[in-house]
Design a protein around this motif. Structure first.
Motif, PDB file in Angstrom:
ATOM      1  N   CYS A   1       6.660 -23.785-152.509  1.00 42.04           N
ATOM      2  CA  CYS A   1       5.348 -23.449-153.089  1.00 42.04           C
ATOM      3  C   CYS A   1       4.643 -22.344-152.298  1.00 42.04           C
ATOM      4  N   ARG A   2       3.931 -21.505-153.030  1.00 47.89           N
ATOM      5  CA  ARG A   2       3.361 -20.269-152.492  1.00 47.89           C
ATOM      6  C   ARG A   2       2.411 -20.495-151.316  1.00 47.89           C
ATOM      7  N   ASP A   3       1.537 -21.492-151.440  1.00 50.25           N
ATOM      8  CA  ASP A   3       0.499 -21.680-150.417  1.00 50.25           C
ATOM      9  C   ASP A   3       0.884 -22.730-149.375  1.00 50.25           C
ATOM     10  N   PHE A   4       2.165 -22.948-149.206  1.00 48.02           N
ATOM     11  CA  PHE A   4       2.678 -24.013-148.343  1.00 48.02           C
ATOM     12  C   PHE A   4       2.051 -23.987-146.954  1.00 48.02           C
ATOM     13  N   GLU A   5       2.199 -22.849-146.275  1.00 43.44           N
ATOM     14  CA  GLU A   5       1.715 -22.740-144.903  1.00 43.44           C
ATOM     15  C   GLU A   5       0.204 -23.003-144.829  1.00 43.44           C
ATOM     16  N   ALA A   6      -0.531 -22.389-145.748  1.00 45.71           N
ATOM     17  CA  ALA A   6      -1.988 -22.526-145.752  1.00 45.71           C
ATOM     18  C   ALA A   6      -2.407 -23.974-145.995  1.00 45.71           C
ATOM     19  N   ILE A   7      -1.692 -24.656-146.878  1.00 43.78           N
ATOM     20  CA  ILE A   7      -2.043 -26.057-147.185  1.00 43.78           C
ATOM     21  C   ILE A   7      -1.735 -26.950-145.988  1.00 43.78           C
ATOM     22  N   LEU A   8      -0.593 -26.719-145.345  1.00 42.06           N
ATOM     23  CA  LEU A   8      -0.232 -27.522-144.167  1.00 42.06           C
ATOM     24  C   LEU A   8      -1.293 -27.375-143.085  1.00 42.06           C
ATOM     25  N   GLU A   9      -1.725 -26.137-142.879  1.00 46.21           N
ATOM     26  CA  GLU A   9      -2.709 -25.881-141.831  1.00 46.21           C
ATOM     27  C   GLU A   9      -4.073 -26.484-142.179  1.00 46.21           C
TER      28      GLU A   9
ATOM     29  N   ALA B   1      -4.671 -29.054-144.079  1.00 50.15           N
ATOM     30  CA  ALA B   1      -4.615 -30.514-143.976  1.00 50.15           C
ATOM     31  C   ALA B   1      -4.589 -30.961-142.516  1.00 50.15           C
ATOM     32  N   ARG B   2      -3.844 -30.227-141.698  1.00 50.61           N
ATOM     33  CA  ARG B   2      -3.708 -30.590-140.284  1.00 50.61           C
ATOM     34  C   ARG B   2      -5.085 -30.589-139.608  1.00 50.61           C
ATOM     35  N   LYS B   3      -5.857 -29.556-139.910  1.00 48.70           N
ATOM     36  CA  LYS B   3      -7.190 -29.428-139.309  1.00 48.70           C
ATOM     37  C   LYS B   3      -8.104 -30.585-139.680  1.00 48.70           C
ATOM     38  N   ARG B   4      -7.916 -31.133-140.867  1.00 49.88           N
ATOM     39  CA  ARG B   4      -8.806 -32.194-141.344  1.00 49.88           C
ATOM     40  C   ARG B   4      -8.224 -33.592-141.186  1.00 49.88           C
ATOM     41  N   GLY B   5      -7.038 -33.686-140.633  1.00 51.68           N
ATOM     42  CA  GLY B   5      -6.412 -35.005-140.457  1.00 51.68           C
ATOM     43  C   GLY B   5      -6.013 -35.652-141.772  1.00 51.68           C
ATOM     44  N   ILE B   6      -5.702 -34.818-142.768  1.00 51.98           N
ATOM     45  CA  ILE B   6      -5.234 -35.335-144.059  1.00 51.98           C
ATOM     46  C   ILE B   6      -3.706 -35.293-144.062  1.00 51.98           C
ATOM     47  N   ALA B   7      -3.088 -36.375-144.531  1.00 52.67           N
ATOM     48  CA  ALA B   7      -1.618 -36.414-144.541  1.00 52.67           C
ATOM     49  C   ALA B   7      -1.068 -35.599-145.717  1.00 52.67           C
ATOM     50  N   ILE B   8       0.067 -34.972-145.480  1.00 53.50           N
ATOM     51  CA  ILE B   8       0.749 -34.209-146.537  1.00 53.50           C
ATOM     52  C   ILE B   8       2.035 -34.918-146.929  1.00 53.50           C
ATOM     53  N   ILE B   9       2.170 -35.158-148.238  1.00 50.65           N
ATOM     54  CA  ILE B   9       3.451 -35.636-148.777  1.00 50.65           C
ATOM     55  C   ILE B   9       4.042 -34.500-149.596  1.00 50.65           C
ATOM     56  N   GLU B  10       5.276 -34.149-149.288  1.00 50.05           N
ATOM     57  CA  GLU B  10       5.963 -33.119-150.068  1.00 50.05           C
ATOM     58  C   GLU B  10       6.765 -33.770-151.194  1.00 50.05           C
ATOM     59  N   ASP B  11       6.431 -33.392-152.426  1.00 48.81           N
ATOM     60  CA  ASP B  11       7.213 -33.829-153.575  1.00 48.81           C
ATOM     61  C   ASP B  11       8.378 -32.850-153.739  1.00 48.81           C
ATOM     62  N   CYS B  12       9.563 -33.305-153.329  1.00 50.01           N
ATOM     63  CA  CYS B  12      10.759 -32.459-153.370  1.00 50.01           C
ATOM     64  C   CYS B  12      11.707 -32.912-154.478  1.00 50.01           C
ATOM     65  N   ALA B  13      11.142 -33.558-155.500  1.00 50.30           N
ATOM     66  CA  ALA B  13      11.980 -34.088-156.584  1.00 50.30           C
ATOM     67  C   ALA B  13      12.848 -32.999-157.213  1.00 50.30           C
TER      68      ALA B  13
END
Ligand SMILES: *Cc1c(COP(=O)(O)O)cnc(C)c1O
Length: 414
Positions: free
Chosen positions: A159-167, A169-181
């Motif tokens: 996904c295009r915004d992968f890096e930005a979304i990870l960062e 979420a990390r800053k806010r302590g939100i967990a990321i689940i990757e849907d790799c179906a």
């Protein structure tokens, strides 16, 4: 059985019509193209060895092969990707009323897993380069109650915004689940998708990258989460005997319907023999959201044997998909069709090749066969496929619902 004979006759009548009008009787299928004669042989052998269906060793061997392929340290298998997602949500200790961000262009079983965990799905728009979560919309959807963001690597793209979304979420302590179906084997910066966030899940449902009719895998690089996912798995029940038999017979059925070179008639013979056993991936009750995720069910030993055989072939099949995607890219350039984006440092695997085209092709894929000789996939005919649910405030997803068709990335000679 009578129903199957009826549809076989109807199908053959259509073949005659197609032959008469010069259309191909068996256009390249879009699903189950990884099911070969060796998978059929395994399924037949398993059908005559019922005593091995609940063999935990087969499950372990599959999970090990999955780790070898993805580079995960540990993996836990379930009877579906949606159950693997349930296991992850449970391991994150989601509380009643927590919010989980879900893409507004996905399978209905994803929000179903969220509501099964008693959390609230909050829908976020996608971008139209890779059909992943749009970071700008995400920033508006997140609140103090957001515990998890489910991002997706659709069609095998990263996904295009992968890096930005990870960062973010990390800053806010939100967990990321990757849907790799859709994306088993795709990678970003040399690491397979599913291993970048807090946890990831994959699917080996019959239309996915590797195919054992049903099945899913959860991974996490956080040992606390992985331990809880494991315990979710040990407390899970086995699928019913009927489900296992149905899954095995569907391997045979789908090979003859979609992969076999003489599928235009052998597919119908198989339909008469096995059609009544065809596996239903998503029940009407799930589609209408009258029920959540269908239980806490682990992968059977029988399905694990097929899934292992499939994962051993995935690298080779994915290479063929990548090669065929290159041809689709040229096809798009010649016609000025909008093609998907390959983000820097990513290696997508192209389960399907998504393009945005005139709405007539999404409305009727057969129009595409008539005009371009290709029978495309029409995944996500609604925001929460296959449920006919329309979401507000997801304008890009709306465009994808109306215009995004997907082209097959494995050919008959692959
Ligand atoms: C298929 C799919 C799932 C669920 O996988 P199952 O194994 O069918 O439960 C989740 N997300 C997406 C995007 C899918 O296409």
């Amino acid at each position: 059985m009578f129903k199957q004979v009826g549809s076989a006759l109807k199908h053959q009548a259509r073949n005659v019509l197609f032959l008469a009008t010069g259309r191909p009787v068996s256009p390249t299928p879009i699903s189950s193209m990884t099911l070969d004669a060796d998978d059929v042989a395994l399924a037949k052998d398993l059908l005559s060895h019922k005593d091995s269906w609940l063999d935990k060793k087969s499950v372990h061997i599959f999970e090990q092969a999955f780790c070898d392929f993805t580079g995960a340290d540990e993996a836990a298998s379930f009877n579906a990707g949606r159950i693997a997602l349930s296991a992850i949500l449970s391991s994150l200790e989601i509380q009643h009323g927590d919010e989980v961000v879900v893409p507004g262009y996905t399978c209905v079983v994803v929000p179903n897993a969220v509501t099964t965990a008693k959390a609230i799905p909050v829908y976020c728009d996608i971008e139209l380069d890779t059909y992943g979560l749009d970071i700008n919309c995400l920033k508006q959807r997140v609140s103090s109650r957001t515990k998890v963001i489910i991002l997706q690597h659709l069609y095998g793209l990263v996904c295009r915004d992968f890096e930005a979304i990870l960062e973010f979420a990390r800053k806010r302590g939100i967990a990321i689940i990757e849907d790799c179906a859709h994306a088993t084997g795709a990678s970003y910066r040399g690491v397979k998708v599913g291993l970048h966030g807090d946890a990831g899940f994959y699917s080996c449902e019959q239309s996915k990258v590797f195919n054992s009719t049903c099945g899913g895998v959860a991974v996490s690089r956080r040992s606390d989460l992985m331990q809880r996912i494991r315990s979710f798995q040990s407390n899970a029940s086995w699928p019913s005997e009927h489900q296992i038999e149905s899954a095995l017979k569907t391997v045979i059925l789908n090979h003859y319907r979609f992969k076999h070179s003489d599928r235009w008639w052998r597919g119908d013979l198989a339909l008469m023999k096995y059609g009544d056993w065809a596996y239903v991936s998503t029940t009407p009750a799930e589609v209408s959201q009258n029920t959540g995720v269908p239980g806490q069910v682990r992968m059977s030993g029988a399905v694990a044997v097929i899934a292992r055989n499939q994962i051993l072939k995935t690298a080779a099949y994915n290479n063929k998909r990548i090669k065929n995607a290159q041809a689709w890219s040229e096809w798009c350039q010649e016609r000025s069709v909008r093609q998907p984006m390959i983000i820097d440092e990513s290696e997508p695997i192209f389960l399907r090749y998504p393009v945005l085209m005139d709405t007539q092709y999404k409305r009727s894929p057969y129009t595409m066969l008539k005009h371009h000789g290709i029978l495309p996939g029409d995944w996500f005919r609604s925001h929460l496929h296959p449920a006919s649910i329309k979401l507000d405030d997801c304008p890009n997803a709306q465009i994808a619902v109306e215009q995004c068709i997907n082209l097959p990335c494995l050919n008959d000679d692959d």
